[in-house]
Enzyme design. Structure first.
Site, PDB file in Angstrom:
ATOM      1  N   LYS A 192       0.838  -1.197   0.000  1.00  0.00           N
ATOM      2  CA  LYS A 192       0.000   0.000   0.000  1.00  0.00           C
ATOM      3  C   LYS A 192       0.876   1.250   0.000  1.00  0.00           C
ATOM      4  CE  LYS A 192      -3.898   1.942   2.661  1.00  0.00           C
ATOM      5  NZ  LYS A 192      -4.735   1.741   3.867  1.00  0.00           N
TER       6      LYS A 192
ATOM      7  N   SER B 271      -9.491   1.379   3.051  1.00  0.00           N
ATOM      8  CA  SER B 271      -8.752   2.256   2.159  1.00  0.00           C
ATOM      9  C   SER B 271      -7.652   1.513   1.405  1.00  0.00           C
ATOM     10  CB  SER B 271      -8.108   3.395   2.968  1.00  0.00           C
ATOM     11  OG  SER B 271      -7.162   2.880   3.909  1.00  0.00           O
TER      12      SER B 271
ATOM     13  N   SER C  56      -9.466  -1.297   7.214  1.00  0.00           N
ATOM     14  CA  SER C  56      -8.961  -1.154   5.853  1.00  0.00           C
ATOM     15  C   SER C  56      -8.107  -2.305   5.349  1.00  0.00           C
ATOM     16  CB  SER C  56      -8.169   0.152   5.728  1.00  0.00           C
ATOM     17  OG  SER C  56      -9.016   1.253   5.942  1.00  0.00           O
TER      18      SER C  56
END
Length: 471
Positions: free
Chosen positions: A82, A156, A180
């Site tokens: 990420k 997210s 997330s």
């Protein structure tokens, strides 16, 4: 092995082939880069692909393995992370145009540990701006769900879910503040674990809410997830909140024997009107399957859970607003609309409300810990709904929409980030229109192995993990 087949292996299978020198890290990396080039235009799961660097790392890993210096199962493994985690010499945007030119000169600890394990970094994965769960605008392209391109892959850690499900990396890292990791895992049919807060260092990771942020793996199987967490976990002097407890051999210690495991079924979340009927039925069947495998099933009541989303959201909004104080003052108009409203709301939230949320958090944490003194794990849906359609507009439609959100899927993940305990999502079925459903398993602090074993036993007794999206 045919090069085109390599990305469809589990990370565990690929590791065995790399160790046996039947597949080289260079072959594996090239296969993934080819697939990224072929498929990711539909998904927007990557912000930055580090093709040349990845091949150089793969060649170095191959040379080490050939010379007899095999580091372990992550050696030569093509991974993606990420874009919230700093990577030395590779831009780290946090999913925001504000940081489009941000190139760190140091790796986050989790990245450094992947490198120490010999992993190959394929690139940086898309995400909601600054890890906000409700951002609307994605400056690097909107991530899409491989199971249905019109649906959300989860927020997210959107790109981590999409890329892993679409076989664009062998395993990935996400970050979980309020759900997330677990959200993308359930929406994309994957295994994702939010480790105990403090199990993985946060050093070099862009913050969302310091008292809840944690990095963790999103993978295709429980074994892959265990292998990835083992590589990044452990004490770090750069993060004084990390635990000094030894890191277990998560993957080697996996066991399908869950006879006598005490499983607590959270009544307020399993038998709730907020749960989609197909999700609820799948979760109830999964719980029954755990019983057939030898677990002792009992119901537990955790009445404070229904308030968890409101409590979690307020704390996260205020913490995020404090982190972005300078950014809001300097370039307010560059923030995503939804994120801007959230941060401004957090900036003016009354101190009295924040303090009440902190007290409510402690009460909920104690309620969960007390339950975990009576049972070994708690189970419930990861999300009340399957993957939702991508919204067509920014902003909030009505007050009722907000209230429904606090009663809905956010209140299924947020209890465990508030309690700072580990929680894992494992696939447990599909809806009638072929959308994945996740079973959430939570446990005591630092007892990730118990979660892995329960999930592994369930996974191996079913074939959900063998179903793949067609893109």
């Amino acid at each position: 092995m045919n090069k085109q087949e390599i990305p469809f292996l589990s990370a565990t299978e690929l590791a065995a082939l790399i160790e046996a020198r039947e597949v080289s890290p260079v072959e594996a990396t090239a296969a993934y880069l080819d697939r990224i080039s072929e498929v990711d235009g539909k998904l927007n799961s990557y912000i930055t692909v580090t093709g040349e660097e990845a091949l150089a790392e793969a060649r170095a890993a191959e040379a080490e393995i050939v010379s007899g210096n095999y580091r372990g199962p992550m050696h030569g493994m093509p991974v993606a992370v990420k874009d919230q985690l700093n990577t030395r010499g590779v831009r780290t945007t946090g999913g925001s145009s504000i940081l489009a030119d941000n190139v760190p000169d140091e790796d986050a600890t989790a990245i450094a540990r992947l490198r120490e394990a010999g992993s190959v970094l394929l690139g940086k994965l898309n995400m909601s701006e600054f890890a906000s769960g409700d951002a609307f605008h994605h400056p690097y392209g909107r991530p899409r769900n491989p199971w249905d391109l019109d649906r959300n892959p989860g927020t997210s850690s959107s790109g981590s879910g999409a890329a892993t499900a679409a076989f664009l990396c062998a395993t990935s890292l996400g970050e979980d503040t309020g759900g997330s990791i677990r959200g993308p895992a359930t929406f994309c049919g994957l295994v994702g674990i939010r480790p105990t807060w403090g199990r993985v260092s946060r050093y070099g990771m862009q913050a969302a809410a310091w008292s809840m942020d944690t990095a963790g793996p999103i993978s295709r199987t429980v074994s892959d997830c265990a292998m990835t967490l083992e590589a990044i976990a452990g004490y770090d002097p750069n993060d004084p909140y990390t635990s000094a407890a030894p890191v277990p051999a998560y993957q080697a210690d996996l066991s399908q024997d869950i006879r006598g495991l005490r499983v607590g079924v959270v009544k307020e979340r399993v038998y709730s009107d907020a749960v989609d009927s197909e999700v609820g039925e799948a979760v109830i069947r999964a719980i029954a399957r755990l019983g057939e495998l030898g677990a002792d099933i009992e119901e537990v009541s955790l009445p404070l859970m229904i308030h968890s989303a409101a409590v979690s959201s307020l704390i996260i909004m205020v913490d995020a607003a404090s982190l972005h104080r300078d950014g809001l003052a300097d370039h307010l108009d560059q923030y995503d609309y939804n994120n801007r409203i959230r941060l401004l709301a957090g900036s003016i939230a009354p101190a009295q409300a924040y303090q009440r949320a902190i007290k409510a958090r402690q009460a909920l944490r104690q309620e969960i810990l007390d339950a975990l003194n009576r049972v070994d794990v708690l189970v419930m849906p990861t999300s009340s709904i399957p993957a939702s359609l991508i919204p067509s507009h920014a902003g909030i439609g009505s007050k009722q929409e907000v209230l429904d959100g606090y009663a809905g899927r956010r209140s299924f993940t947020s209890p465990f980030n508030l309690a700072s305990v580990p929680a894992l999502s494992v696939p447990c079925g599909f809806t009638s229109n072929n959308l994945p459903i996740g079973l959430q398993i939570a446990g005591r602090p630092l007892e990730e192995q118990t979660l892995f074993n329960a999930a592994f036993a369930y996974e191996q007794a079913n074939d959900w993990y063998q179903r793949h999206p067609e893109i």
